[in-house]
Design a protein around this motif. Sequence first.
Motif, short mmCIF file in Angstrom:
data_model
loop_
_atom_site.label_atom_id
_atom_site.label_comp_id
_atom_site.label_asym_id
_atom_site.label_seq_id
_atom_site.Cartn_x
_atom_site.Cartn_y
_atom_site.Cartn_z
N GLY A 17 39.12 23.53 40.08
CA GLY A 17 39.77 24.85 40.04
C GLY A 17 39.70 25.60 38.76
O GLY A 17 39.45 26.83 39.06
N ILE A 18 39.84 25.02 37.67
CA ILE A 18 39.95 25.87 36.41
C ILE A 18 38.54 26.41 36.06
O ILE A 18 38.54 27.51 35.72
CB ILE A 18 40.08 25.10 35.10
N SER A 19 37.50 25.83 36.24
CA SER A 19 36.11 26.24 36.24
C SER A 19 35.84 27.36 37.27
O SER A 19 35.36 28.28 36.36
CB SER A 19 35.28 24.81 36.24
N LEU A 20 36.06 27.29 38.23
CA LEU A 20 35.66 28.25 39.34
C LEU A 20 36.45 29.69 38.90
O LEU A 20 35.81 30.79 38.88
CB LEU A 20 35.91 27.68 40.63
N PHE A 33 31.35 32.95 42.91
CA PHE A 33 32.51 32.19 42.56
C PHE A 33 33.53 32.34 43.52
O PHE A 33 34.31 31.38 43.69
CB PHE A 33 32.61 32.74 41.05
N VAL A 34 33.77 33.56 43.98
CA VAL A 34 35.02 33.65 44.75
C VAL A 34 34.77 33.18 45.98
O VAL A 34 35.72 32.28 46.77
CB VAL A 34 35.32 35.21 45.06
N ALA A 35 33.61 32.85 46.46
CA ALA A 35 33.48 32.15 47.77
C ALA A 35 33.54 30.68 47.67
O ALA A 35 34.20 30.12 48.51
CB ALA A 35 31.85 32.40 48.41
N LEU A 36 33.23 30.18 46.27
CA LEU A 36 33.37 28.77 46.27
C LEU A 36 34.93 28.44 45.84
O LEU A 36 35.25 27.28 46.54
CB LEU A 36 32.60 28.49 44.84
N LEU A 37 35.49 29.46 45.30
CA LEU A 37 37.13 29.26 45.50
C LEU A 37 37.48 29.28 46.55
O LEU A 37 38.51 28.44 46.80
CB LEU A 37 37.64 30.16 44.46
N SER A 38 37.14 29.76 47.62
CA SER A 38 37.65 29.96 48.81
C SER A 38 37.49 28.71 49.45
O SER A 38 38.42 28.10 50.28
CB SER A 38 36.94 31.08 49.85
N LEU A 44 36.35 35.18 36.68
CA LEU A 44 36.92 36.16 35.86
C LEU A 44 35.88 36.52 34.79
O LEU A 44 35.40 37.85 34.21
CB LEU A 44 38.10 35.73 35.30
N MET A 45 35.15 35.63 34.15
CA MET A 45 34.22 35.73 33.21
C MET A 45 32.90 36.72 33.52
O MET A 45 32.43 37.55 32.98
CB MET A 45 33.78 34.49 32.56
N SER A 46 32.18 36.33 34.95
CA SER A 46 31.37 36.99 35.36
C SER A 46 31.62 38.31 35.69
O SER A 46 30.68 39.29 35.18
CB SER A 46 30.87 36.10 36.49
N LEU A 47 32.73 38.77 36.24
CA LEU A 47 33.13 40.09 36.40
C LEU A 47 33.29 40.87 35.00
O LEU A 47 32.97 42.13 35.14
CB LEU A 47 34.59 40.08 37.12
N ALA A 48 33.95 40.15 34.12
CA ALA A 48 33.87 40.97 32.77
C ALA A 48 32.68 41.23 32.09
O ALA A 48 32.17 42.49 31.61
CB ALA A 48 34.91 40.09 31.84
N ALA A 61 42.88 36.70 27.86
CA ALA A 61 41.99 37.53 27.18
C ALA A 61 40.89 38.26 28.25
O ALA A 61 40.56 39.39 28.03
CB ALA A 61 41.00 36.70 26.08
N LEU A 62 40.60 37.19 29.23
CA LEU A 62 39.88 37.84 30.38
C LEU A 62 40.45 39.08 30.95
O LEU A 62 39.90 40.13 31.42
CB LEU A 62 39.43 36.99 31.37
N VAL A 63 41.64 39.04 31.26
CA VAL A 63 42.61 39.88 32.20
C VAL A 63 42.63 41.24 31.42
O VAL A 63 42.34 42.36 31.91
CB VAL A 63 43.99 39.45 32.32
N VAL A 64 42.80 40.96 29.89
CA VAL A 64 42.68 42.27 29.10
C VAL A 64 41.35 42.78 29.34
O VAL A 64 41.07 44.10 29.02
CB VAL A 64 43.21 41.87 27.74
N ALA A 65 40.24 42.11 29.12
CA ALA A 65 38.98 42.54 29.23
C ALA A 65 38.68 43.55 30.44
O ALA A 65 38.01 44.35 30.23
CB ALA A 65 37.92 41.45 28.84
N LEU A 66 39.40 43.05 31.47
CA LEU A 66 39.38 43.91 32.65
C LEU A 66 39.86 45.09 32.78
O LEU A 66 39.53 46.01 33.37
CB LEU A 66 39.24 43.08 33.97
N LEU A 67 41.09 45.08 32.21
CA LEU A 67 42.15 45.95 32.16
C LEU A 67 41.79 47.33 31.33
O LEU A 67 41.90 48.42 31.65
CB LEU A 67 43.49 45.66 32.10
#
Length: 597
Positions: free
Chosen positions: A76-79, A50-55, A84-88, A141-147
Amino acid sequence: METSSLPPLPPAAPEPHSSNGGKLRALFSPAALKKEIRQVAVRFPVTLVFVALLSVYAITFVWDVKWPDDLAVSVGISLSLGALMSLAAYVWNEFLCFGRRQTLWLGATVAFVTVNFFYLYNRAAHLSFVDGIGYAAAYTALVVALLFLPAVRRSTVRLQWLYSVAILEAIAMALLLGFVLGTFCSLVFGTLNLLFGLSDFKIVGTLGILLAGTLPVVAGLCYIPRFDALADIAADEKAVAGHGISVFTKNVLLPLAVVYILILYLYGLKILITFNLPDGYVSWMVIGLVSVTLLIVYGLQGFVCSTSAKAETRRLAQLALRCLPALLFPLLVLMSVAIFYRINQYGVTPSRLYVATFNVWAYFVVAYLFFAARPRLNLVASSFALIFLLTSVIPHFNYCSWGLRAVHYKVETELRRAGAEDFPLSYGQLTDLINTLPRDRAESIATDLSWLDEWDNHSAVSDLVASDETLYRWKLLDGYSGEDTRIIRVNKKVEPEVSPVPHAYSSVQYHTKWYYDDFAPDSSGRYKMELIPDVWLDLPVDSLSQLGAEDEFRPVRVSVLDSPDAVFYMTECTLNGDRTKSKPYSNITVSGYLFRK
């Protein structure tokens, strides 16, 4: 003393760097960076995709790829959600030891991203205000899940603290690397441009995205801690982690919060003495204070969790953790009065629903922090993210949808009371109807309609007003007969041959004078204004009020009272008035040149 009872994990992970110095050395070591990128590819492969595709997505804009607006937003929104979702999913799976369930979580992530893309791309309208709030809730919610770690029993307070500190350090390392590489790129390409005239925006932009964007993100992923190594560190209570965060919290945030609490207490005392209702903006002040207090409670956990902290520092931290929640309770009551009074007075809107929910949630949080022996801050953060998510993303059953429906119903009711029968009204019918209403009702309808309508999405008002024109409050009230605000500017373009500069005057000065509260012309329509001490102008306000902003004249000569050796030429005049009030004019500004003999 709390101990960790985490089950053993597969031994695939290298030990985290033992110090910030080691992290910094590895951060700028090409060999270490290359090794850790390989580790990220093994540990977070879907996230890396996902990071590569965003780049690549970002680079396409540098190379002037023409994206349709709907497609660009959808991709942009989907990537970004997918990253974030995959990392969480990876992080939570490691901690909860789900093993093979990781594939299920990642499959659900990819499926959600795909469905989200097609949903956005096939929408007939652009993203609305409701959609924006929903996606903001999802990102939050995703940021909180990662922090924060999942709020389960076996995650000790110390383990939670160490994990959050490690995540913040990873973010700091990524930002530092991005800043260094971004600065380096700017210097190198700027120098090449100045010395050799080599300048290619596409190449510069591409390298900037890869070096200052993609590479720092990947480097930050390297420093997300593995829980087996983290559990070993958590078992040693003398180990110090995040000491700088705790010190900053104690020496900076805590004193500032105490001062702010004192100010709000004084305001509450004023409310009680004067027996008035609190202003609406007090709600936002209390929200800010509650948020800072939660940060303080989080930051002071570092002293509580480590036995190496000084005894007096630990006592201060424990006292603050006990007292701050109790001090917030009266302020939450003040906030409740302010927000629920405004809801009763002006009706329901999404922002007021969110503020009211935060107020109720804060009561439970304050009580939990005060009564719990060892409060778990990840539980507080998770509850906030969950509530915000549930009240924002459920289609047709979220606060934005409810608020829009409530405001829409209010406007339709007011228009029917005013005599409207057949909807949608034309733009002319709407403004004519507004002109017949009392001022407060006209302003209320115009304000609500402008809030409902959006610049490129009129779906929220299309059944009320049949117009492709954006509904702005000031436009709807522009022809309102009850309101007569005049702004007259006399700002003249003077040719040199008709210059009004008089002869035989030895000095000239430019002055601007503004009168507000005490501005009141006499019965003859004139006003005596003191331009500077001992210099008074005789302004013909009745004549000035007949001028419009489109009028153009040469500078106007104004009489100077009791000063035969002075003359004033007015080059600009702004006159504001409202004939529906007791004073026909509210203020006047005069600018011009004073000549003296």
